[in-house]
Design a protein around this motif. Structure first.
Motif, PDB file in Angstrom:
ATOM      1  N   PRO A 130       0.813  -1.224   0.000  1.00 59.33           N
ATOM      2  CA  PRO A 130       0.000   0.000   0.000  1.00 59.33           C
ATOM      3  C   PRO A 130       0.844   1.270   0.000  1.00 59.33           C
ATOM      4  O   PRO A 130       1.771   1.411   0.800  1.00 59.33           O
ATOM      5  N   GLY A 131       0.518   2.175  -0.900  1.00 62.38           N
ATOM      6  CA  GLY A 131       1.183   3.465  -0.971  1.00 62.38           C
ATOM      7  C   GLY A 131       2.434   3.509  -1.825  1.00 62.38           C
ATOM      8  O   GLY A 131       2.857   4.587  -2.256  1.00 62.38           O
ATOM      9  N   ILE A 132       3.023   2.344  -2.107  1.00 64.33           N
ATOM     10  CA  ILE A 132       4.294   2.310  -2.841  1.00 64.33           C
ATOM     11  C   ILE A 132       4.107   2.722  -4.300  1.00 64.33           C
ATOM     12  O   ILE A 132       4.892   3.508  -4.845  1.00 64.33           O
ATOM     13  N   ALA A 133       3.076   2.197  -4.961  1.00 68.91           N
ATOM     14  CA  ALA A 133       2.836   2.544  -6.364  1.00 68.91           C
ATOM     15  C   ALA A 133       2.581   4.045  -6.511  1.00 68.91           C
ATOM     16  O   ALA A 133       3.068   4.679  -7.451  1.00 68.91           O
ATOM     17  N   ALA A 134       1.835   4.620  -5.574  1.00 67.72           N
ATOM     18  CA  ALA A 134       1.549   6.057  -5.626  1.00 67.72           C
ATOM     19  C   ALA A 134       2.829   6.875  -5.442  1.00 67.72           C
ATOM     20  O   ALA A 134       3.028   7.890  -6.118  1.00 67.72           O
ATOM     21  N   GLN A 135       3.701   6.434  -4.530  1.00 60.11           N
ATOM     22  CA  GLN A 135       4.970   7.125  -4.337  1.00 60.11           C
ATOM     23  C   GLN A 135       5.833   7.046  -5.592  1.00 60.11           C
ATOM     24  O   GLN A 135       6.433   8.039  -6.010  1.00 60.11           O
ATOM     25  N   ALA A 136       5.897   5.855  -6.167  1.00 60.08           N
ATOM     26  CA  ALA A 136       6.689   5.673  -7.394  1.00 60.08           C
ATOM     27  C   ALA A 136       6.128   6.538  -8.517  1.00 60.08           C
ATOM     28  O   ALA A 136       6.888   7.166  -9.267  1.00 60.08           O
ATOM     29  N   ALA A 137       4.806   6.593  -8.631  1.00 57.84           N
ATOM     30  CA  ALA A 137       4.167   7.393  -9.675  1.00 57.84           C
ATOM     31  C   ALA A 137       4.491   8.869  -9.508  1.00 57.84           C
ATOM     32  O   ALA A 137       4.760   9.576 -10.489  1.00 57.84           O
ATOM     33  N   ALA A 138       4.485   9.343  -8.275  1.00 54.63           N
ATOM     34  CA  ALA A 138       4.777  10.755  -8.012  1.00 54.63           C
ATOM     35  C   ALA A 138       6.212  11.091  -8.418  1.00 54.63           C
ATOM     36  O   ALA A 138       6.480  12.159  -8.990  1.00 54.63           O
ATOM     37  N   ILE A 139       7.138  10.183  -8.148  1.00 54.65           N
ATOM     38  CA  ILE A 139       8.539  10.418  -8.503  1.00 54.65           C
ATOM     39  C   ILE A 139       8.713  10.392 -10.013  1.00 54.65           C
ATOM     40  O   ILE A 139       9.406  11.239 -10.592  1.00 54.65           O
ATOM     41  N   LEU A 140       8.078   9.425 -10.668  1.00 52.32           N
ATOM     42  CA  LEU A 140       8.162   9.339 -12.129  1.00 52.32           C
ATOM     43  C   LEU A 140       7.591  10.597 -12.782  1.00 52.32           C
ATOM     44  O   LEU A 140       8.134  11.099 -13.763  1.00 52.32           O
ATOM     45  N   GLN A 141       6.513  11.108 -12.220  1.00 50.23           N
ATOM     46  CA  GLN A 141       5.897  12.306 -12.790  1.00 50.23           C
ATOM     47  C   GLN A 141       6.746  13.548 -12.519  1.00 50.23           C
ATOM     48  O   GLN A 141       6.818  14.458 -13.358  1.00 50.23           O
ATOM     49  N   ARG A 142       7.412  13.561 -11.376  1.00 45.96           N
ATOM     50  CA  ARG A 142       8.306  14.680 -11.075  1.00 45.96           C
ATOM     51  C   ARG A 142       9.489  14.689 -12.044  1.00 45.96           C
ATOM     52  O   ARG A 142       9.939  15.746 -12.484  1.00 45.96           O
ATOM     53  N   GLU A 143       9.979  13.496 -12.389  1.00 48.57           N
ATOM     54  CA  GLU A 143      11.099  13.389 -13.323  1.00 48.57           C
ATOM     55  C   GLU A 143      10.666  13.651 -14.754  1.00 48.57           C
ATOM     56  O   GLU A 143      11.475  14.056 -15.594  1.00 48.57           O
ATOM     57  N   ASN A 144       9.384  13.408 -15.041  1.00 50.02           N
ATOM     58  CA  ASN A 144       8.840  13.585 -16.397  1.00 50.02           C
ATOM     59  C   ASN A 144       7.543  14.383 -16.285  1.00 50.02           C
ATOM     60  O   ASN A 144       6.456  13.794 -16.230  1.00 50.02           O
ATOM     61  N   PRO A 145       7.621  15.709 -16.223  1.00 49.68           N
ATOM     62  CA  PRO A 145       6.438  16.539 -15.980  1.00 49.68           C
ATOM     63  C   PRO A 145       5.280  16.295 -16.944  1.00 49.68           C
ATOM     64  O   PRO A 145       4.117  16.530 -16.572  1.00 49.68           O
ATOM     65  N   ASP A 146       5.579  15.836 -18.152  1.00 46.03           N
ATOM     66  CA  ASP A 146       4.508  15.601 -19.114  1.00 46.03           C
ATOM     67  C   ASP A 146       3.900  14.211 -19.003  1.00 46.03           C
ATOM     68  O   ASP A 146       2.966  13.869 -19.743  1.00 46.03           O
ATOM     69  N   LEU A 147       4.415  13.395 -18.085  1.00 45.11           N
ATOM     70  CA  LEU A 147       3.906  12.027 -17.942  1.00 45.11           C
ATOM     71  C   LEU A 147       2.487  12.051 -17.383  1.00 45.11           C
ATOM     72  O   LEU A 147       2.211  12.711 -16.383  1.00 45.11           O
ATOM     73  N   VAL A 148       1.610  11.314 -18.029  1.00 38.81           N
ATOM     74  CA  VAL A 148       0.218  11.206 -17.580  1.00 38.81           C
ATOM     75  C   VAL A 148       0.079   9.927 -16.764  1.00 38.81           C
ATOM     76  O   VAL A 148       0.190   8.815 -17.305  1.00 38.81           O
ATOM     77  N   ILE A 149      -0.156  10.063 -15.459  1.00 38.96           N
ATOM     78  CA  ILE A 149      -0.404   8.909 -14.601  1.00 38.96           C
ATOM     79  C   ILE A 149      -1.904   8.644 -14.611  1.00 38.96           C
ATOM     80  O   ILE A 149      -2.688   9.402 -14.029  1.00 38.96           O
TER      81      ILE A 149
END
Length: 261
Positions: A130-149
């Protein structure tokens, strides 16, 4: 033959001219690529009709496939099988295949997120604690601002949960699905339910969410470059020793296979 992969013509369009060459390690199919080639091919698959499953093959998977015919067939029939593991690259080079490099699941996932951001393809992260996928998604989006989660979900490879998970992923409009249930559960789940999720490309990513989120530390770059990441993981996670035992028969079988040929 399990080691040979033939794609149906209905899945071949403009990407057909550049599809990778397949080989076999102990009878288990693998595509001979480098990371840039892997990312390009995944991008081409997204533009190709149908649903496409990507498998990240390492020695442990090969040994599992030796005793599980269903998993061996799954790998054979996948749209793309990348050489995730120094042992796979070593085995291929012993066959005289030089133009191949290790394509780890976590690195491919991160590179695909870069490409997905560029092409505006929504991605969905499924699995982990729980919570890990959301954390990973937030980091990926921070690294790639145009990434659509498109979304994240915990879930489990449980048939009772599958309908709700599939509906959630389909409604999110995700084009790429990353599943972190661990092998072989994640790969069988994708094989069975990808069509229902609507995702065009799906890949099992094991513990990648844990590494991206920082929950588990990944080996330093110099260790990765020496192909000793497996050793670092074993030192940090001693419980993995039983899994690493599969490397011994793997090395023996590869050496013996090459000697016989």
């Amino acid at each position: 033959m399990d080691g040979v992969h033939t794609e149906s013509s209905k899945h071949l369009d403009r990407a057909s001219d550049s599809r990778p060459v397949s080989a076999a390690v102990l009878g288990v199919r693998v595509d001979c690529v480098t990371m840039p080639q892997a990312v390009d091919h995944c991008s081409q698959l997204l533009d190709t009709a149908g649903r496409h499953q990507v498998v990240t093959l390492n020695p442990e998977f090969v040994m599992y496939a030796q005793r599980d015919a269903d998993f061996r067939r799954l790998v054979r029939d996948a749209s793309f099988v990348v050489p995730d593991g120094a042992g796979i690259v070593w085995a291929l080079r012993r066959q005289g295949i030089a133009n191949v490099k290790r394509v780890t699941g976590i690195d491919l996932m991160q590179e695909l997120c870069v490409r997905a951001a560029q092409e505006r393809v929504p991605v969905f992260l499924l699995g982990a604690a729980p919570g890990i996928a959301a954390q990973a998604a937030a980091i990926l989006q921070r690294e790639n601002p145009d990434l659509v989660i498109a979304g994240t979900a915990v879930g489990a490879p449980d048939a009772k949960q599958a309908p709700a998970l599939c509906a959630r992923i389909r409604e999110s409009g995700a084009g790429v699905l990353f599943v972190a249930f661990g092998c072989p559960a994640q790969d069988f789940w994708i094989q069975q339910y990808q069509e229902a999720t609507g995702a065009r490309l799906a890949m099992g990513v094991g513990g990648s969410f844990d590494y991206i989120s920082g929950t588990v530390a990944r080996a330093p770059l110099w260790v990765q470059r020496l192909n000793l990441e497996w050793c670092y993981r074993l030192l940090r996670q001693p419980w993995r020793w039983r899994r690493q035992l599969s490397l011994i028969p793997y090395l023996w079988k590869v050496l013996r296979e090459n000697t016989q040929h």
